[in-house]
Scaffold this motif. Structure first.
Motif, mmCIF file in Angstrom:
data_model
loop_
_atom_site.group_PDB
_atom_site.id
_atom_site.type_symbol
_atom_site.label_atom_id
_atom_site.label_comp_id
_atom_site.label_asym_id
_atom_site.label_seq_id
_atom_site.Cartn_x
_atom_site.Cartn_y
_atom_site.Cartn_z
ATOM 1 N N ARG A 145 36.152 35.790 42.820
ATOM 2 C CA ARG A 145 36.342 35.178 41.498
ATOM 3 C C ARG A 145 37.819 34.871 41.315
ATOM 4 O O ARG A 145 38.676 35.547 41.875
ATOM 5 C CB ARG A 145 35.881 36.154 40.413
ATOM 6 N N THR A 146 38.106 33.856 40.523
ATOM 7 C CA THR A 146 39.480 33.594 40.117
ATOM 8 C C THR A 146 39.769 34.433 38.884
ATOM 9 O O THR A 146 39.069 34.335 37.877
ATOM 10 C CB THR A 146 39.690 32.104 39.779
ATOM 11 N N PHE A 147 40.772 35.272 38.977
ATOM 12 C CA PHE A 147 41.069 36.208 37.899
ATOM 13 C C PHE A 147 42.030 35.582 36.911
ATOM 14 O O PHE A 147 43.012 34.951 37.291
ATOM 15 C CB PHE A 147 41.616 37.506 38.475
ATOM 16 N N SER A 148 41.739 35.791 35.635
ATOM 17 C CA SER A 148 42.606 35.265 34.583
ATOM 18 C C SER A 148 42.946 36.393 33.605
ATOM 19 O O SER A 148 43.874 37.136 33.813
ATOM 20 C CB SER A 148 41.922 34.098 33.882
ATOM 21 N N ASP A 149 42.155 36.543 32.557
ATOM 22 C CA ASP A 149 42.418 37.580 31.564
ATOM 23 C C ASP A 149 41.629 38.850 31.863
ATOM 24 O O ASP A 149 41.320 39.627 30.960
ATOM 25 C CB ASP A 149 42.075 37.069 30.164
ATOM 26 N N HIS A 150 41.327 39.076 33.103
ATOM 27 C CA HIS A 150 40.586 40.276 33.491
ATOM 28 C C HIS A 150 41.470 41.505 33.397
ATOM 29 O O HIS A 150 42.698 41.418 33.436
ATOM 30 C CB HIS A 150 40.082 40.131 34.933
ATOM 31 N N ILE A 151 40.832 42.648 33.264
ATOM 32 C CA ILE A 151 41.532 43.920 33.322
ATOM 33 C C ILE A 151 41.109 44.626 34.599
ATOM 34 O O ILE A 151 39.913 44.740 34.896
ATOM 35 C CB ILE A 151 41.201 44.800 32.108
ATOM 36 N N MET A 152 42.079 45.050 35.376
ATOM 37 C CA MET A 152 41.830 45.782 36.608
ATOM 38 C C MET A 152 42.175 47.248 36.360
ATOM 39 O O MET A 152 43.264 47.542 35.857
ATOM 40 C CB MET A 152 42.694 45.216 37.735
ATOM 41 N N GLY A 153 41.276 48.118 36.703
ATOM 42 C CA GLY A 153 41.498 49.519 36.418
ATOM 43 C C GLY A 153 41.329 50.414 37.635
ATOM 44 O O GLY A 153 40.665 50.050 38.609
ATOM 45 N N TRP A 154 41.957 51.584 37.555
ATOM 46 C CA TRP A 154 41.755 52.649 38.533
ATOM 47 C C TRP A 154 41.135 53.842 37.812
ATOM 48 O O TRP A 154 41.581 54.223 36.721
ATOM 49 C CB TRP A 154 43.068 53.081 39.163
#
Length: 119
Positions: free
Chosen positions: A27-36
């Motif tokens: 996917r093309t990431f834009s306003d996504h949140i990436m978490g650990w």
């Protein structure tokens, strides 16, 4: 469909450092949140850190503030978790996850990478 692949886990002594990576694709990431997140044996999965893909805003669990740093490399579609001053209580399986904008939840998860901190 989003694929997430974590790497960088291992065994380290207390006080040491590790750097986890999460390679994202699909996917093309834009306003996504990436978490650990992490999960120790017998415990629930808990939030560790998050970063907003577009603007780089970050958030941390109180237990890791000042020791862990989350960052991302947009060109490589990769999120990092630099972990310093590691403690035995940081031991667990670390998971990378993605939250789709507006969903309010983390929808995609990696397979996890084991971090073990010996005392």
């Amino acid at each position: 469909q989003v694929q997430l692949v974590e790497s960088g886990g291992g065994l380290v002594q207390a006080g040491g450092s590790l750097r986890l990576s999460c390679a994202a694709s699909g996917r093309t990431f834009s306003d996504h949140i990436m978490g650990w997140f992490r999960q120790a044996p017998g415990n629930d999965r808990e939030f560790v850190a998050a970063i907003r893909w577009n603007f780089g805003n970050t958030d941390y669990a109180d237990s890791v503030k000042g020791r862990f740093t989350i960052s991302r490399d947009k060109a490589k579609n990769t999120v990092f978790l630099q972990m310093n001053s590691l403690k035995p209580e940081d031991t667990g399986v670390y998971y990378c996850a993605v939250s789709i904008p507006g969903s309010g939840q983390y929808s995609y998860w990696g397979q996890g990478t084991q971090v073990t901190v010996s005392s």
